[in-house]
Motif scaffolding. Structure first.
Motif, mmCIF file in Angstrom:
data_model
loop_
_atom_site.group_PDB
_atom_site.id
_atom_site.type_symbol
_atom_site.label_atom_id
_atom_site.label_comp_id
_atom_site.label_asym_id
_atom_site.label_seq_id
_atom_site.Cartn_x
_atom_site.Cartn_y
_atom_site.Cartn_z
ATOM 1 N N LYS A 32 0.834 -1.203 0.000
ATOM 2 C CA LYS A 32 0.000 0.000 0.000
ATOM 3 C C LYS A 32 0.871 1.257 0.000
ATOM 4 O O LYS A 32 0.599 2.212 -0.735
ATOM 5 C CB LYS A 32 -0.923 -0.005 1.218
ATOM 6 N N LEU A 33 1.955 1.251 0.782
ATOM 7 C CA LEU A 33 2.873 2.383 0.822
ATOM 8 C C LEU A 33 3.508 2.625 -0.538
ATOM 9 O O LEU A 33 3.555 3.759 -1.019
ATOM 10 C CB LEU A 33 3.958 2.158 1.874
ATOM 11 N N LYS A 35 2.453 1.708 -3.533
ATOM 12 C CA LYS A 35 1.466 2.154 -4.517
ATOM 13 C C LYS A 35 1.052 3.599 -4.271
ATOM 14 O O LYS A 35 0.911 4.384 -5.213
ATOM 15 C CB LYS A 35 0.253 1.234 -4.498
ATOM 16 N N THR A 36 0.866 3.964 -3.008
ATOM 17 C CA THR A 36 0.490 5.339 -2.682
ATOM 18 C C THR A 36 1.604 6.300 -3.061
ATOM 19 O O THR A 36 1.351 7.358 -3.646
ATOM 20 C CB THR A 36 0.159 5.471 -1.182
ATOM 21 N N ALA A 37 2.841 5.955 -2.729
ATOM 22 C CA ALA A 37 3.975 6.826 -3.068
ATOM 23 C C ALA A 37 4.089 6.989 -4.576
ATOM 24 O O ALA A 37 4.300 8.094 -5.076
ATOM 25 C CB ALA A 37 5.267 6.257 -2.490
ATOM 26 N N ARG A 39 1.761 6.806 -6.756
ATOM 27 C CA ARG A 39 0.609 7.536 -7.265
ATOM 28 C C ARG A 39 0.642 9.005 -6.855
ATOM 29 O O ARG A 39 0.259 9.878 -7.608
ATOM 30 C CB ARG A 39 -0.667 6.875 -6.739
ATOM 31 N N GLU A 40 1.094 9.295 -5.649
ATOM 32 C CA GLU A 40 0.968 10.641 -5.090
ATOM 33 C C GLU A 40 2.206 11.522 -5.248
ATOM 34 O O GLU A 40 2.096 12.733 -5.182
ATOM 35 C CB GLU A 40 0.608 10.553 -3.599
ATOM 36 N N ASP A 131 -7.937 8.779 -11.043
ATOM 37 C CA ASP A 131 -6.515 8.535 -10.822
ATOM 38 C C ASP A 131 -5.761 8.450 -12.140
ATOM 39 O O ASP A 131 -4.665 8.988 -12.270
ATOM 40 C CB ASP A 131 -6.337 7.245 -10.014
#
Length: 182
Positions: A32-33, A35-37, A39-40, A131
């Motif tokens: 999750k970390l 993928k979030t990094a 993406r963001e 997204d």
């Protein structure tokens, strides 16, 4: 169609990179970390991270080079710091402005909207806040920024690096001459 192709390609590249890395941290939270990094964090913020990391390591490497005399070492450290600062500031600004420019020119077309506001909007986009659309804007902005940086490297980075190197070197010399008290 175009956005999904970009997303699929990006996902394949991301997965290939992820598969090539040793598993330091694994599990659902790590996934999750990552993928979030991915993406963001845009390329502009990535440039800031790289610049901060470089600033915390490279000058010390230059300073530790015992194969060169003290004056050359001082100039090398000043030049390294100047290159990192100039490259980071310019790289961040160009990337951020390019991404913002693409965002300004890629709205979903509406009645009465000027054409330039949807100039970079793909034809198959239906949701402006999706997204995939944000990733498209970041990717296109980053691509445009690479072309812009071909010019800013010579017009801004090089002169700014020289200016900063000279100022840092003057301060280092003055600091050396006064015994560190300034």
């Amino acid at each position: 169609m175009a956005i999904s192709a970009i997303k699929n390609t990006a996902n394949r590249v991301q997965q290939a990179f992820y598969n090539s890395m040793p598993n330091f941290v694994t599990g659902d939270k790590a996934d999750k970390l990552y993928k979030t990094a991915g993406r963001e964090i845009s390329s502009a913020e990535n440039r800031l991270i790289l610049g901060a990391t470089a600033l915390m390591s490279q000058p010390f490497i230059d300073y530790s080079n015992s194969k060169i005399d003290e004056d050359t070492r001082r100039v090398a450290v000043c030049r390294t710091i100047a290159k990192i600062i100039a490259g980071t500031v310019t790289g961040y600004a160009v990337r951020k402005l390019s991404i913002k420019g693409i965002q300004a020119c890629s709205h979903i077309p509406e009645k009465g909207m000027p054409k330039w506001k949807s100039f970079f909007t793909p034809k198959d986009v239906t949701k402006a806040n999706s997204d995939e659309f944000k990733q498209y804007q970041n990717a296109l902005g980053t691509f445009i920024s690479l072309g812009v940086m071909l010019f800013t490297n010579f017009l801004i980075d090089a002169p700014l690096t020289k200016f900063l190197t000279n100022n840092l070197n003057k301060r280092a010399l003055a600091n050396k001459d006064t015994g560190g008290a300034k």
